[in-house]
Structure formats: C-alpha cells, structure tokens
Design an enzyme around this catalytic site. Structure first.
Site, PDB file in Angstrom:
ATOM      1  N   GLU A  13      13.734  -1.339   1.647  1.00 48.74           N
ATOM      2  CA  GLU A  13      12.678  -2.342   1.690  1.00 48.74           C
ATOM      3  C   GLU A  13      12.202  -2.758   0.312  1.00 48.74           C
ATOM      4  O   GLU A  13      11.797  -3.876   0.100  1.00 48.74           O
ATOM      5  CB  GLU A  13      11.481  -1.778   2.471  1.00 48.74           C
ATOM      6  CG  GLU A  13      11.532  -2.061   3.941  1.00 48.74           C
ATOM      7  CD  GLU A  13      10.996  -3.439   4.245  1.00 48.74           C
ATOM      8  OE1 GLU A  13       9.788  -3.633   4.344  1.00 48.74           O
ATOM      9  OE2 GLU A  13      11.841  -4.340   4.367  1.00 48.74           O
ATOM     10  N   LYS A  52       9.766   2.007  -0.647  1.00 50.65           N
ATOM     11  CA  LYS A  52       9.047   1.390   0.470  1.00 50.65           C
ATOM     12  C   LYS A  52       9.903   1.521   1.713  1.00 50.65           C
ATOM     13  O   LYS A  52      11.039   1.069   1.751  1.00 50.65           O
ATOM     14  CB  LYS A  52       8.745  -0.083   0.184  1.00 50.65           C
ATOM     15  CG  LYS A  52       7.826  -0.698   1.228  1.00 50.65           C
ATOM     16  CD  LYS A  52       7.532  -2.135   0.908  1.00 50.65           C
ATOM     17  CE  LYS A  52       6.490  -2.667   1.862  1.00 50.65           C
ATOM     18  NZ  LYS A  52       6.884  -2.535   3.279  1.00 50.65           N
ATOM     19  N   LEU A  53       9.331   2.132   2.730  1.00 55.77           N
ATOM     20  CA  LEU A  53      10.099   2.453   3.927  1.00 55.77           C
ATOM     21  C   LEU A  53      10.046   1.321   4.946  1.00 55.77           C
ATOM     22  O   LEU A  53       9.007   0.674   5.118  1.00 55.77           O
ATOM     23  CB  LEU A  53       9.546   3.739   4.557  1.00 55.77           C
ATOM     24  CG  LEU A  53       9.636   4.979   3.650  1.00 55.77           C
ATOM     25  CD1 LEU A  53       8.877   6.141   4.265  1.00 55.77           C
ATOM     26  CD2 LEU A  53      11.092   5.367   3.400  1.00 55.77           C
ATOM     27  N   ARG A  89       3.779   1.749   9.955  1.00 52.51           N
ATOM     28  CA  ARG A  89       2.708   2.558   9.380  1.00 52.51           C
ATOM     29  C   ARG A  89       2.031   3.353  10.497  1.00 52.51           C
ATOM     30  O   ARG A  89       1.683   2.818  11.540  1.00 52.51           O
ATOM     31  CB  ARG A  89       1.705   1.640   8.690  1.00 52.51           C
ATOM     32  CG  ARG A  89       0.600   2.372   7.936  1.00 52.51           C
ATOM     33  CD  ARG A  89       1.123   2.949   6.637  1.00 52.51           C
ATOM     34  NE  ARG A  89       0.033   3.492   5.850  1.00 52.51           N
ATOM     35  CZ  ARG A  89      -0.704   2.783   4.996  1.00 52.51           C
ATOM     36  NH1 ARG A  89      -0.452   1.488   4.823  1.00 52.51           N
ATOM     37  NH2 ARG A  89      -1.667   3.352   4.293  1.00 52.51           N
ATOM     38  N   GLU A 124       7.442   4.992  -5.460  1.00 49.97           N
ATOM     39  CA  GLU A 124       7.913   5.449  -4.154  1.00 49.97           C
ATOM     40  C   GLU A 124       8.824   4.394  -3.536  1.00 49.97           C
ATOM     41  O   GLU A 124       8.625   3.202  -3.756  1.00 49.97           O
ATOM     42  CB  GLU A 124       6.741   5.688  -3.185  1.00 49.97           C
ATOM     43  CG  GLU A 124       5.869   6.860  -3.523  1.00 49.97           C
ATOM     44  CD  GLU A 124       4.756   7.047  -2.500  1.00 49.97           C
ATOM     45  OE1 GLU A 124       4.725   6.288  -1.505  1.00 49.97           O
ATOM     46  OE2 GLU A 124       3.918   7.945  -2.699  1.00 49.97           O
ATOM     47  N   LYS A 177       3.073  -3.435  -4.280  1.00 51.08           N
ATOM     48  CA  LYS A 177       4.316  -3.563  -3.525  1.00 51.08           C
ATOM     49  C   LYS A 177       5.323  -4.378  -4.334  1.00 51.08           C
ATOM     50  O   LYS A 177       5.024  -5.464  -4.799  1.00 51.08           O
ATOM     51  CB  LYS A 177       3.989  -4.221  -2.185  1.00 51.08           C
ATOM     52  CG  LYS A 177       5.142  -4.406  -1.256  1.00 51.08           C
ATOM     53  CD  LYS A 177       4.671  -4.705   0.163  1.00 51.08           C
ATOM     54  CE  LYS A 177       3.591  -5.753   0.215  1.00 51.08           C
ATOM     55  NZ  LYS A 177       3.161  -6.042   1.592  1.00 51.08           N
ATOM     56  N   GLU A 184       4.678   6.820   7.325  1.00 46.35           N
ATOM     57  CA  GLU A 184       5.504   5.769   7.920  1.00 46.35           C
ATOM     58  C   GLU A 184       6.442   6.418   8.937  1.00 46.35           C
ATOM     59  O   GLU A 184       7.137   7.395   8.633  1.00 46.35           O
ATOM     60  CB  GLU A 184       6.321   5.066   6.836  1.00 46.35           C
ATOM     61  CG  GLU A 184       6.966   3.778   7.277  1.00 46.35           C
ATOM     62  CD  GLU A 184       6.096   2.555   7.012  1.00 46.35           C
ATOM     63  OE1 GLU A 184       6.551   1.444   7.340  1.00 46.35           O
ATOM     64  OE2 GLU A 184       4.989   2.712   6.476  1.00 46.35           O
ATOM     65  N   PHE A 198       3.002  10.348   3.268  1.00 44.73           N
ATOM     66  CA  PHE A 198       2.744  10.146   1.846  1.00 44.73           C
ATOM     67  C   PHE A 198       1.286  10.370   1.455  1.00 44.73           C
ATOM     68  O   PHE A 198       0.941  10.243   0.284  1.00 44.73           O
ATOM     69  CB  PHE A 198       3.199   8.753   1.376  1.00 44.73           C
ATOM     70  CG  PHE A 198       2.761   7.611   2.231  1.00 44.73           C
ATOM     71  CD1 PHE A 198       1.440   7.214   2.272  1.00 44.73           C
ATOM     72  CD2 PHE A 198       3.690   6.921   2.995  1.00 44.73           C
ATOM     73  CE1 PHE A 198       1.040   6.145   3.053  1.00 44.73           C
ATOM     74  CE2 PHE A 198       3.302   5.856   3.786  1.00 44.73           C
ATOM     75  CZ  PHE A 198       1.969   5.461   3.810  1.00 44.73           C
TER      76      PHE A 198
END
Length: 997
Positions: free
Chosen positions: A497, A329-330, A334, A327, A519, A396, A437
């Site tokens: 990100e 990362k935005l 959160r 995915e 991450k 997010e 998500f």
C-alpha cells in the site's frame, strides 16, 4: 439556564407517547434504558414534524453549500436585522444553532431523535437496513405497480442512466430520481404530519425487516403519510447519503462544547445527547478518556506533502532526537481490539472488535477464547502476558495466505474470515491476521497521553506474536529524509500500500488527522507512473453533476493472434482497469462525439463475450460489469497514467492498474494499434527488470559503484544513417556498444564543437548516428535549443543529454583505474530535457542537495552545492496543512475539492500587464499552490504564461530556465492549464498545455 428550566418541565401526554414509541420497541426496552441511563433526559413536548428537518435545516444547508467561498472573501447577506457580514462557514453554524435552540425551547433536552436522522451514517444503535438503491427501487415499483419496462420503472431501476423521456438532471441521484417518479403520483402535495419520533419508530421497524414482503408495508405507510419531498429525504436517510455540507463534528460541538470529545471516545450519538444535556455543564474528566468495550474514533494518518524533507520537518525533529519511524502501510481494515477479564464468559476473557467506522465485528472475530464461531480469538490464547488484566489494541486486520506466505489484497478479508469460522484449523486457506501497531489502554489506565515511543515499549512487554495470527507490526528507525525513498521503492516493488511515517514523540489524538502520522502512498508519487494506450470497451454512468452521462470507462487489452482462442472474434479484448479521473469537459465531449450511437446496454444474461471478457469469466461471474459496452472497432484509444500494476481478480487478465488517471485521447491510434495483451506482458517484465536494476540504496560512503540503468524510450522517426567520418582510433571502451546522436555544439562549462564531441565519443567506443532514430537505448546529445533539439523537446518522447555527461563519464573512468567501462548515471545537471517517465529515476541519482551518488565532484561544483543548501524555514500557520485538515479523509481524486487542486505545486507566473494575472494567482493560491516571484528558485514546478507572448520572449524564458543549472526543470504552461483545471475541479496533465516556441 433556559435549558435547565426546560429539562424540569413535566412531559405532556404526547411526549410520553413518543418516548414509548421510540424507546419501547427497539433492541432495549424502556426499563433497560432507564436502568442504564437513570438520568436520561425526557422531552417535555412532541418532536418537530419530520418536514421541519429539511425545511429549516437540510435545504438551508444545501443552499449555503452552493454559495461561493474563497480566501479572505467576506460577503454580505441580508438578515432579519439588516445587512451583516457573513461567510458560508459562519452561516452554516448559524443555521444549525437556530435549529438546536428551537429544539431545546420547543421540544426539550433529548436531541437524540433528531441527530440520528441528521447524521444517520454515525448512528450505531440502528442496524443497517440491508437496502441499496436497486432494492428500494424494486419496492417502490411494486408499491406503485410499475413494471421494469415502463418509463418510470426503468428510470428507478436504472437510476444512473439518463431517463427515457424525462429530464436527465436527476440521473445519478437516486433519491432525486425517486422524487421525480413519486411527485407525479403523490397522494398529498403538502407535507404530512409524521413527527421525527414517529419516523424513527418506522425506521426501526424497517431495520428489523429482512424480507421485501416485510419492508413493502412500511414503505406503503410512509408513502401514504408523506409527500414526494419528504420521501426523497427519507430515502437519503435510509441510504445514509445526506451530503448537506455539515459534518457530525460541527453539529455535536454546537449541541455541547464537549460533544465531539465524547463522541471520539464512544462513537455513540446516544451517549453524547444523553450525557451532555446542559451546555453549561462540562464533560467530567473521567468520561473524557477511552474505556474498555467502548468503541472510539481512531487517529488517522495525514496526506503526504510534496517532498520527503518537508514531511520529516512536519514531525519537528530536534538535534537531540531526530528520529522518526517508517512503517509499511497495510492493505486491510483498521481494527481496534478490546480485551478484559470476565468470569461470565467461557474462558474467563471477553473480547470486542470494532472497525474504523465503529462497525462491530465481534460476531466475526470472536467474543472469547471458547467462541466456536471465532475467526481470531480461539487462536490467540498465548498472545498476552499473564500480568495483563485488560487492554485495547489498535491495528490492521489483513488477509494472509499461509501457502505463499504473503499478504492478500483487502477485498478478500471478510471471505477469509468467514472461511476461518467454518474451517478454523485448515492450514492452507487464506485467513485473517491482526497486525498491532499501538496500545491505548492497559490494566485500567488510558495510554493516549503517553508518547508513541513509550506506548510501543508497553506493547512489546505485554504482547507476544502468535505466528500469522496476531503480530506486532514492525517499523524501521530513520533520521533523514533520504531513508524514505528506498523504503517506498521496496514496498512498491512488493505491491504494498505504501508507507506511514510516525513521530515517536507524539501523543494519540482521537479522530484526528495530523502531521504526527504521515501517509506516503505510491499514487501520490508521479515518478512511479507509466503511460499506456488502451482501448475503451465499456462505460459507467456517473452521479452528482455527471449524472445521466458516462463519467468513467472500462478499458481493455486487445487479445492478439498469439493469445486469442481460435474461435474468438478478432476484436476480442480482456478487461484491464477502470478510469474516471483527469478528464475535462472537452475530453468527455470528444469521446461522446466519436462514439455516439455505438454504445449497447449491457445484458447480463447475454454478455458480449465474443468482444469483451470481464473478471470472473471462468466462474460465469461478471466483475466490474459496465452499464454500456462498445465494440473495439467503434471505440477510441486513451492514454492513461498510473501508479503501478497490481493483482486483481476483478479484471480478466488478473492484473489491473492502481490509481489510473486519464492523460489524453489518442486520436492518432485505432484499436488495432492499442496495447495488446502480449505487449503488456512483455512491457511489465521489462519494467520489473529495470526496477530491480534501479533499486536505490543509501550509504554514507561515496557511491562510485551505484550504477543504475535508466529507462530510455526513443520513439522519434528520423534519418538513421550511420556517420562514417574518420576518427583517431579507439582509446577506451567506456561507450562500447552505445549509439549516440549529437545535435549541437557544447557551450558550458567548456566549449566543444559538434564534431569534437563526436570524435570524443567515437574514440571511446561509441557509435555515431546522423539523426535520432528508434534504435534501442540511443543517447541524444544536445546543448542548445537548435531546431532538431526543439522538435525533440516538443515531441516529448526522448531525453536530451548535455555533453557534460560524456566528459563526466570519461573523467570518472580515469579516477576508477582498472575499470574498462564506467557509465555515470544521468543526473539532473546532465539533462537538457527529461521525459516525464525518466524524471523520477534521474532525480534519484543525486541527494537532496544535488550531490552525485556515483561520481566525484570537483571543487567548483562542491562550492555550488554548498551555496544551494538553504536552511529550512519554519512558520506557524500553513494554509496547505489547514486545507488538508479541513478536507479530511475520503477525498475523491476523480473530483477533487478546489482547495487541494494545486497542492504540491510551486508556480512562477510571468510578469505582464494583463489584469488577469491576479485571477490566475488567486486560483492557484486557493488551490493550495505556492507562488514564487523569483524565477531562479529551484523549487518552481510550473511556469505559467498568462498572456500570448512573442515567440522570442517565450524562447528567452525557456533559455533562462535551461541555463540556470537547476536540478529539475519546471513545466512551462499556458494559463489555460490553471483555468481548465479549476473549471473541471481536477488537476489536468500539464503536457497538454505546454507552451512551445
């Protein structure tokens, strides 16, 4: 049993008065609380004096935090019952447990009044005070009749700066600075008699006060009833900056075995203390799950390991199910969204919104469809399937620009949400977008114990996208580590990100950071780094151990003649980035020595705009305002390494470096030779163009056409006279237009003299030069560590390529018949020496086993590749994983904990008789490194030379490594790299410690 007996004791008159004091004037009356919590506990006696908290809890924990600790270390501590073995972790638990036991026995079963002062940052029931350091400083100055020009007034309002005449040890510690000022004027030397309950009542009044005139009398009352040390701890509680070395998890679990579990599903200290009264009565099963309109602590992503394959292995794929998800990362906040049917709310549905830190954002995003003050709910009426009665979504909240149709950096989120509240249907302004998500609750049923794959199916069935308002976050399925790098390069190119890797077989673990979510952010990937030479134009005073001294710096780009306004000063610089990581004590000392006496205090009303321009310049704002500034001509130039360049209005040029890190002080440069604005713009354009050419794509077929241009920076000064020796004539155009410099004979896998290599190159279109020069894209060929090659390696600014690359290009050109020119991309096996900047790109031209993407390998080479394919070794306990889990989120990379200093490093330590070798090994092991005893292993990233050795022995070591055929060459460094990194608590750049012959 004792706890049960205490709970049955009748409250005395003092305890009744305290209960009324604490719970009779808050947001809920005592009657409301008694109705909501009919079995809430009541203390039988008065709460402890406030000073008991720091005398018997905070101070002992702080002292314990300072005790040395390390792997497998047991230290003796003298106790009341004689000598006993203990370590800091055990002693921390003992300190807390003793305090809790005393509370149960001497006060009663209601621990809530104490715990909200022990971990104030987790107390959701008391609103924020709206006070920061400067606001408290102004109140104290007014209370003590101090002017901002007096010594103490100046010190309070400029708490990060060194004191004018007092010791600087409290600089950077605001509460400590307050202690220094107050103790000279304190009305009492002994602690006061305010109880914990009375302090809570005064803090409730302070939280309700919104103006300084309302806050001042409360501070005066506290000052009259407390001594200086009590005031210091009270200020830390108000600022929610305790830092006593104990987390809420430890304290809650010592209060009750299920304390952490209940806090994870409720985020409420009150519930933990009032529902878990007796440690012998466990939490009921129906209370242990998440619930609608009860904020929970979300699952977090683990920090990335040092290799993609290792990350994939951590998710435990199987032959039957090797899948994992990738995915984006935005860059947002959160957020969890709760929704339930409620006929009392206009529209029939009630919403709740909470951030990761349990902050309630319902006022901003809306409590229902008809909420006229909503920035979100009024737009998402059509998002849910008619069968949904209630649900909880995890996602997010990001900012979306509908005109450009792109995500906007996180710092604009709240501004966009407030703007959306006021103008909800203006289609062109940036607005909040909720990307979902996960789903954790559906139609009265918690889903945390279902696999992610099943939760995702439920999410897709009950939720429909509302374009650019509420959307399901997409993912990419993957089955091999090779699929990660192209995805990461793609999001980095888009200024995103990073990535999150997820295990579709995983359950949802509240308030946990584990290997099911991993991450991958570009700041952890050194191959994306660029080095830039910029001038320091400002400084920021630090806190903690750097208090009273400059700990980070504002750097700028010189505005040269073509960009500089006519009326501007020749030394004008635009702010570009802040850097504070990677410095060691001697770097700070060197900068201080060269700039001492040249710094000026920043005057907001009269900024030095002729020398320095900050972000917000056109709006008369001063973003990233430094504490002090310096003229470029008085300053120094620093070389900085960063992950990437990103947009930012906080800096004058509209761009900034993401995750910058100090590399070295450029004493050979002045401000006139530092990077200019025009040079940076040109460099950025070049890098972006090359990034597109280097885009890495994975395919199952042979990648003969995957040619990539690699960045080649040649900056060596030398003789650039062109060779004019005769040659047999051009036979192909493979090397047409390329410049070569051959420095040595070729010895492996076949022998070729320097002259033979030159003739081969020239006969295939290449131009031969006698020495390396600054000509663009010159290819330097070297196969042995002769003097010229060694000098280039020492300089470290250009790649040195083996002659095998020349032969592989010609061989591949014969295979690909019809191609006039085919250049095989550089591979690790082609390189005699690789610069740090080129290392990542070269490594990407082969797969994890060393197999080329762009050329056909022979039988012998294929056998070697197969031989080097080692099976993955899995073990149970992993020390590196444990350290990452213990450290948790929020680790400041400017000042790393020593348990993660060398994570990702695999180190070979030279064998010697020096007894210091074991000390070096211990420092590396405790810092998270792996020690390898076999120099032949390709996983080695650094070779540490423990003692000064003969030039010949180091030369032999380097030769052995160079001829090992490995794909990636380790750095050979002195033990000072380990010692200095350990002492500075930050991993320093290895280039400064390279051992050269």
């Amino acid at each position: 049993m004792a706890a049960s007996q205490n709970r049955r004791k009748a409250p005395d008159a003092d305890a009744e008065r305290e209960d009324e004091l604490q719970y009779g004037h808050g947001p809920f009356s005592r009657d409301d609380l008694d109705e909501k919590y009919p079995t809430r506990p009541h203390n039988h006696s008065k709460t402890f004096p406030f000073h008991d908290l720091f005398l018997n809890l905070f101070n002992p924990l702080n002292e314990n935090k300072k005790r040395p600790a390390g792997p497998a270390i047991a230290r003796k501590k003298q106790g009341r019952h004689g000598a006993r073995n203990s370590n800091p972790a055990e002693e921390k638990r003992n300190i807390i447990q003793r305090f809790i036991s005393r509370w149960r026995n001497d006060v009663g079963p209601d621990f809530y009044p104490a715990i909200r002062l022990i971990v104030p940052e987790k107390d959701r029931d008391r609103p924020m005070y709206g006070l920061k350091e400067k606001g408290i400083g102004k109140i104290i100055c007014k209370m003590l009749n101090l002017t901002d020009r007096s010594e103490d007034g100046y010190n309070l309002l400029n708490w990060k700066l060194p004191g004018q005449t007092t010791a600087t040890r409290m600089a950077g510690d605001f509460a400590g600075r307050c202690f220094e000022v107050l103790r000279k004027r304190q009305l009492r030397t002994m602690p006061g008699d305010l109880t914990i309950a009375e302090v809570n009542a005064l803090l409730d009044k302070l939280a309700a006060a919104s103006k300084e005139d309302e806050q001042l009398p409360i501070f005066e009352e506290l000052y009259n009833k407390m001594n200086a040390e009590e005031m210091m701890w009270l200020i830390r509680i108000i600022l929610r900056q305790m830092k006593v070395g104990a987390s809420e998890k430890t304290i809650l679990n010592l209060w009750h075995a299920d304390g952490e579990a209940l806090f994870n599903v409720s985020s409420s200290l009150r519930r933990v203390c009032w529902e878990l009264v007796d440690p012998e009565i466990p939490l009921e099963e129906e209370q242990s799950g998440i619930a609608i309109m009860s904020c929970f602590q979300p699952q977090l992503a683990q920090f990335q390991m040092h290799s993609f394959q290792k990350m994939v292995d951590k998710m435990h794929p199987t032959e039957e199910d090797p899948e994992f998800w990738i995915e984006e990362k935005l860059d947002g906040e959160r957020m969890q969204m709760h929704m339930a049917e409620d006929k009392q709310v206009p529209g029939g549905w009630r919403f709740g919104w909470w951030s990761r830190k349990a902050k309630d954002y319902t006022y901003l995003y809306g409590n229902g469809y008809e909420d006229d003050n909503s920035a979100m709910t009024r737009h998402i009426r059509d998002a849910f399937d008619p069968s949904v009665r209630n649900l909880i979504l995890d996602g997010e909240m990001i900012t979306w620009d509908p005109e450009a149709d792109i995500m906007v950096p996180f710092g604009t989120l709240k501004t966009a949400a407030i703007s959306e509240q006021k103008n909800p249907f203006q289609g062109t302004q940036p607005r909040p977008l909720f990307r979902v998500f996960d789903i954790l609750f559906l139609n009265d049923k918690p889903l945390t114990r279902y696999q992610l794959r099943d939760r995702r199916k439920a999410l897709e069935k009950c939720l429909r996208d509302v374009h650019r308002r509420l959307e399901i976050h997409q993912y990419e399925k993957a089955e091999s580590a090779e699929q990660i790098e192209p995805a990461l390069r793609k999001v980095v190119a888009e200024a995103s990100e990073g990535l999150v890797l997820k295990n579709p077989r995983s359950l949802y673990r509240l308030n946990d950071r584990n290997d099911d979510w991993l991450k991958v952010k570009p700041e952890y990937m050194e191959e994306f780094g660029e080095s830039l030479d910029c001038v320091i134009i400002g400084g920021y005073y630090g806190s903690g151990h750097r208090g009273g001294r400059l700990s980070s710096f504002l750097c700028g780009l010189v505005v040269d003649g073509s960009s500089r306004p006519k009326e501007a000063h020749p030394e004008l610089c635009f702010s570009f980035f802040k850097v504070g990581g990677g410095f060691k004590a001697e770097d700070y000392a060197a900068i201080t020595h060269k700039t001492e006496g040249k710094w000026h205090d920043w005057d907001r009303s009269h900024p030095p705009s002729e020398y320095i321009q900050l972000g917000g310049h056109s709006q008369n704002k001063q973003y990233e305002k430094p504490d002090v500034w310096i003229k470029p001509s008085d300053s120094v130039v620093v070389e900085v390494k960063a992950a990437q360049v990103g947009g930012s209005e906080q800096f004058r040029i509209g761009l900034t470096l993401r995750f910058p890190r100090f590399k070295r002080l450029r004493e050979d440069k002045t401000w006139q030779t530092a990077l200019t604005l025009q040079e940076f713009i040109k460099l950025k354009a070049t890098v972006e163009a090359e990034s597109k050419e280097k885009e890495f794509k994975v395919d199952n077929s042979r990648k003969r056409n995957a040619t990539k241009r690699l960045k080649k920076e040649v900056q060596i000064v030398g003789n650039d006279k062109k060779i004019t020796t005769a040659y047999a004539g051009q036979t192909t155009a493979v090397f047409s237009g390329l410049d070569f410099c051959v420095l040595s004979d070729m010895v492996q896998p076949i022998k070729k003299s320097k002259g033979e290599l030159e003739q081969i190159i020239k006969s295939n279109g290449g131009a031969i030069w006698q020495g390396p020069s600054a000509r663009e894209n010159m290819i330097v060929i070297g196969n042995k560590n002769v003097v010229k090659v060694a000098s280039l390696v020492k300089a470290g600014v250009t790649n040195v390529v083996k002659g095998t690359w020349v032969l592989d290009c010609l061989r591949q050109a014969e295979i690909d018949v019809g191609k006039e020119r085919f250049l095989v991309p550089f591979e690790p096996s082609h390189m005699f020496y690789v610069t740090a900047d080129a290392e990542g790109g070269i490594q990407s031209n082969v797969d994890v086993y060393g197999d080329s993407y762009a050329r056909d390998v022979g039988v012998d080479e294929l056998k070697r590749i197969f031989k080097d394919m080692h099976p993955v070794q899995r073990t149970g306990y992993n020390g590196e994983e444990a350290l990452a889990h213990l450290e948790g989120p929020g680790c400041d990379l400017k000042q790393q904990t020593k348990g993660r200093l060398f994570r990702g490093c695999t180190v070979y330590i030279t064998h010697s008789n020096d007894p210091q070798r074991q000390i070096v090994a211990n420092e590396l092991l405790f810092g998270g490194a792996e020690i390898e005893e076999d120099l032949e292993k390709e996983t080695i990233t650094q070779v540490v030379v423990v003692e000064d050795q003969e030039r010949q022995s180091v030369s032999d070591l380097r030769r052995k490594i160079a001829h090992s055929g490995r794909r990636k060459m380790p750095r050979i460094v002195s033990r000072a790299w380990v010692d200095d990194s350990w002492n500075e608590s930050t991993r320093l750049d290895e280039e400064r410690y390279a051992v050269v012959v």
